[in-house]
Scaffold this active site. Structure first.
Site: not given
Ligand SMILES: Cc1cc2nc3c(=O)[nH]c(=O)nc-3n(C[C@H](O)[C@H](O)[C@H](O)COP(=O)(O)OP(=O)(O)OC[C@H]3O[C@@H](n4cnc5c(N)ncnc54)[C@H](O)[C@@H]3O)c2cc1C
Ligand SMILES: Cc1cc2nc3c(=O)[nH]c(=O)nc-3n(C[C@H](O)[C@H](O)[C@H](O)COP(=O)(O)O)c2cc1C
Ligand code: SF4
Ligand code: SF4
Ligand code: SF4
Lengths: 432, 447
Positions: A45, A139, A177, A204-205, A347, A353, A383, A386, A390
């Site tokens: 940390k 951070c 980082k 990082n976040t 199915c 779909c 594309c 679907c 599904c």
């Protein structure tokens, strides 16, 4: 069982799964238990300068996004760097490293942006015999307000400068980082490399507000009626992280720069994907915080089974294998024509779909009286919507053979051809 | 009274207090908030959902489940009640395995449907617990409608009519409204006085008067002409008040009675320990009534309960789920056997059955016979229509109606079990009552 031993910028670990710098690695007790559970390494940390440690809020520090069955998909936090005294952390690091010489132990650092501060802390970290340092330029909350963390990470010049100080004042391998809160990740990565970084780690976040309390009208987590943006992580951020890793891996300037992949790694597969896109190893935070240290055991068994299946004997055979296949849109083959095809036996006739295609896309799925769903090739643009909606994954994309005629366009499927030479492309025409 | 399960004859108090309590609690306990959320998460929100199609009242199942999963169960309840005002009872008694849940696409993928019935109960219970009635009446139309029968069909019709602004009077022969919800449904399906609570909640719409102990055609009460004189339209939801006889010698011996009578008594008993039941009980029939009589005899402490059906199990009107319910409660199901004689001296002692087989002209008796010891016999071989007004045409033992519920008599509609369109299901009765109400409204407002 494949051999998962990994070597990352000269640092050895029994497997490529490290714990990222975060609460799971905030103290000796945690880290010892993490090593016992099987983690290959940890990034401790983030430590700050000598003196009174930072303080955290005393109210809730996490917010979350859920999927079905309250499965945690995204976590947001407003926690700062370690709030324990520097000496305590350093003493613990030394003791753990002594007892686990085979594991990687990296120390994450974030101190004010002046050379002396960095010089001072580096000397003390070296004394612990840790394997390396990670510079937390990521951070996005709290520390950034004080000119550290992502406030540094968003300015490539600062990254280069600090990295250079670190390389100058220490013999330890140095990982930088990166913060994803930036428009083009390649800038910070190039700066890190220019400063002499041995590797970058990301992401990082991400700046985020996860939810709003609709009774108190405040962002969550709410502290006494107010909230602030936090850092987002967990499964939801993986796609963003993967792209950033790939961008760095395929950038001519940074190609070959070792990368530690971070962001949403939850299963062995996530780890393998990061590695295929160029990460030498991966770091994990949210998955451990959600399920405990034991999750690493699935990551280890899964990756090793996968490697056996692929005939890989060392993780280095996986690292970067997908990078050559990451390209720009303009180079995608426009003569690769596929059509959705529903596997009727599998199915379950839910009709999703159909709803998706009929309401929002290309009206390319037919629904019969008896709920048989079929794709209209003359409308299907392939594309993939679907396929994505599904619930039982029973739609396949089938490639049309070269020489056959696409019933939608009436055109014959030809050889590879991309946008750069397409007649509709103004630049292509101009070039002629 | 110190009786046990072994005591011969028809006696009360075979179990201790705890035994009765345990046996007659909620057969399917309600879902908790957490369980409901998990169950709701399993719904795929299908397009033109098959479950909705399979629900006789066409409840928008995917929508109400989504409303539950987003934390708005009251909105979910409203979605349910818009289609089915008895959605609370239906959630408890519908044979979902042959209706909505049987059609759920999850059956195809994993053989386990979304728990639609339980979720429906979760939503409706949540709203009803608040004593909140989600509908209000349209401005008064000045029209009045008589509803005969306060069962599911009559209640659904009355509520819809009241909502549309009509004045409604429900006439019922029984002392309490609810029809078979009150007098027929197995007690463990809707314990805790739910039937009466539901009626009271439903009546909150207002403008509905309930007249009890009033039987159509009975001297002193009134006939169809009276009703047509006092009201603009009449809806008949009288159910089936008669029962079929075995037509066997000895049928009048003591210990033999219609299953529905036994069940009604059980439903009205204030103390189950005072309710007598035989040690060796034989139930004749294969429908829901037969199963309920058999299971509840067992739960009251009968030692041996046999359910005897004249055809094969696969042909039983009771669903597979109900058959299993009977079997797990220790009822033995004997198939392909029909009663041929009743033995005993004054009281029944044994029932004699012949095995059957299917022949060219239907079911045939074989020479193979067997006897079952019996101190109590329940007949559950079908209910029949009671007396009906002469002007209303009856065909095949049921009132004839068209698609809109109109009978052959002008200004008279009918729905539920008393019509040929009825399916002996609460939910179907609700659908027919509701739809007839819409048609009545249409006709009254046009005229
Ligand atoms: C034992 C048993 C168990 C059952 N279990 C289930 C179950 O689990 N699930 C399910 O879906 N269905 C079940 N059913 C079927 C279901 O109860 C009926 O289909 C449903 O109640 C029919 O509703 P209805 O309104 O048509 O008639 P009913 O519920 O029979 O109501 C008719 C009403 O009309 C009144 N009435 C009759 N004649 C007159 C008259 N001449 N004048 C005035 N009033 C009159 C009666 O008093 C009664 O209140 C069961 C039935 C029985 C008998
Ligand atoms: C509560 C919390 C605290 C964190 N603290 C730090 C930190 O002190 N230093 C740091 O470099 N990253 C910190 N991070 C970021 C993580 O190390 C990691 O980069 C991020 O969570 C993405 O990985 P994940 O999706 O596996 O969680 C923190 C994350 C969380 C959730
Ligand atoms: S989404 Fe999948 S399962 Fe549902 S109807 Fe379409 S193909 Fe069938
Ligand atoms: S009313 Fe009955 S059949 Fe209809 S959805 Fe509810 S439980 Fe299912
Ligand atoms: S069929 Fe099943 S999954 Fe589909 S909408 Fe109905 S309950 Fe949901």
């Amino acid at each position: 069982m494949a051999d998962l031993r990994s070597e990352f910028i000269g640092i050895k670990s029994p497997n490529p799964f490290w714990l990222a710098s975060a609460p799971p690695t905030d103290k000796e007790y945690n880290v010892r238990r993490a090593f016992e559970a099987g983690w290959g390494g940890v990034v401790w940390k983030t430590l700050g300068s000598e003196g009174p440690p930072v303080v955290n809020v005393n109210g809730p520090r996490y917010g979350a996004i859920y999927g079905a069955d309250r499965r945690l998909l995204g976590l947001n936090n407003i926690e700062l760097i370690t709030d324990r005294p520097l000496e305590v952390n350093l003493r613990e690091i030394k003791s753990v490293k002594r007892d686990y010489p085979d594991r990687a132990l990296i120390v994450s650092l974030m101190v004010p942006c002046d050379e002396d501060s960095w010089k001072a802390i580096l000397a003390r970290v070296e004394d612990t015999e840790a394997d390396g340092v990670e510079l937390n330029f990521g951070c996005p909350h709290g520390m950034a307000e004080r000119g550290m963390g992502s406030a540094v990470g968003q300015v490539p010049e600062y990254i280069e400068m600090v990295t250079r100080w670190v390389k100058q004042h220490s013999r330890m391998p140095c990982i930088v980082k990166l913060t994803p809160n930036i428009s083009d990740i390649r800038g910070p990565a190039r700066a890190a490399k220019a400063g002499g970084a041995d590797a970058v780690s990301l992401i990082n976040t991400i700046n985020s507000i996860t939810s709003v309390d609709l009774d108190d009208f405040a962002p969550e987590p709410t502290i006494d009626g107010k909230g602030t943006h936090g850092g987002y992580c967990g499964p939801a951020v993986k796609p963003i992280a993967l792209n950033m890793v790939a961008e760095i891996a395929r950038d001519a300037e940074t190609a070959g720069l070792p990368i530690s992949g971070i962001g949403g790694v939850t299963t062995w597969r996530d780890g393998a994907e990061f590695m295929a896109l160029g990460a030498g190893n991966v770091q994990v935070c949210t998955a451990a915080m959600t399920y405990g240290f034991k999750v690493v055991q699935e990551m280890i068994s899964g990756l090793s089974e996968y490697m056996d299946r692929k005939g890989f004997t060392n993780t280095s055979e996986l690292v970067g294998r997908a990078v050559p296949n990451v390209t720009d849109w303009q180079y995608l083959n426009l003569n690769y024509v596929t059509k959705a095809e529903i596997v009727q036996d599998d199915c379950i006739k839910c009709g999703r779909c159909f709803a998706a295609c009929e309401d929002t896309s290309h009206q390319a799925i037919a629904m019969s009286e008896d709920r048989t769903f079929t794709v209209k090739d003359e409308e299907c643009v392939a594309c993939n919507l679907c396929v994505e909606v599904c619930p039982v994954d029973c739609i396949e994309m089938v490639q049309m053979a070269k020489g056959s005629v696409d019933p939608r366009t009436g055109e014959t499927v030809g050889d590879y051809a991309n946008w750069t030479t397409h007649p509709n492309n103004p630049s292509a025409t101009a070039a002629e | 009274m110190s009786h046990s399960q072994l005591t011969e004859g028809i006696v009360p108090g075979r179990l201790d207090t705890e035994g009765y309590c345990k046996n007659f609690t909620d057969v399917a306990p309600p879902l908790g908030v957490q369980e409901a959320r998990i169950a709701a998460d399993r719904c795929y929100f299908c397009h033109d959902a098959p479950c909705m199609e399979a629900c006789p009242t066409s409840i928008d199942v995917p929508l109400f489940i989504r409303q539950i999963s987003t934390g708005t169960p009251e909105a979910a309840a409203r979605t349910i009640f818009e289609q089915n005002i008895l959605g609370g009872m239906c959630a408890r008694v519908c044979p979902t395995e042959t209706l909505c849940e049987g059609a759920c696409v999850r059956m195809d993928s994993e053989g386990e449907p979304v728990e639609i019935g339980a979720l429906q109960r979760f939503a409706t219970d949540t709203l009803m617990a608040k004593q909140d009635h989600p509908f209000s009446r349209a401005p008064s139309t000045g029209k009045s409608v008589a509803v005969v029968g306060a069962g599911p069909a009559g209640l659904a019709a009355a509520h819809r009519l009241a909502m549309l602004g009509h004045e409604v009077t429900i006439y019922d022969a029984h002392a309490k409204p609810g029809g078979l919800n009150e007098y027929g449904i197995a007690s463990y399906k809707a314990p805790g006085g739910f039937a009466q609570a539901e009626v009271a909640w439903l009546l909150q719409i207002g403008s509905i008067t309930v007249v009890e102990n009033w039987q159509l055609g009975r001297k002193g009460d009134g006939d169809l002409a009276d009703l047509l004189g006092d009201h603009d339209a009449v809806f008949l939801g009288m159910g089936l008040s008669g029962v079929n006889a075995l037509r066997l010698e000895g049928e009048d011996k003591s210990g033999i009675r219609p299953a529905t009578e036994f069940i009604a008594e059980l439903r009205q008993a204030s103390d189950l320990a005072s309710l007598p039941v035989g040690r060796d009980v034989v139930v004749i029939g294969g429908g829901m009534t037969a199963v309920d009589a058999a299971v509840q005899s067992k739960l009251l402490g009968a030692l041996n309960v046999s359910l005897v059906y004249r055809r094969a199990r696969a042909e039983m009107p009771a669903s597979l789920h109900e058959q299993e319910h009977a079997l797990t409660h220790g009822v033995s199901i004997i198939e392909n056997a029909a009663p041929v004689a009743i033995h005993g001296n004054g009281a029944v002692r044994e029932v004699e059955f012949a095995y059957t087989r299917s022949g060219p002209d239907g079911l045939e008796m074989t020479d193979a016979t067997f006897r079952l010891p019996a101190d109590q016999v329940f007949k559950a071989i079908g209910q029949t229509l009671g007396d009906t007004p002469a002007k209303v045409e009856v065909a095949g033992g049921k009132i004839k109606v068209d698609g809109a519920g109109r009978t052959t008599a002008p200004r008279v509609w009918a729905g539920g079990d008393c019509t040929h369109a009825g399916e002996d299901l609460t939910v179907t009765a609700v659908a027919q009552g509701r739809d007839a109400a819409q048609d009545i409204h249409h006709v009254l407002m046009e005229g």
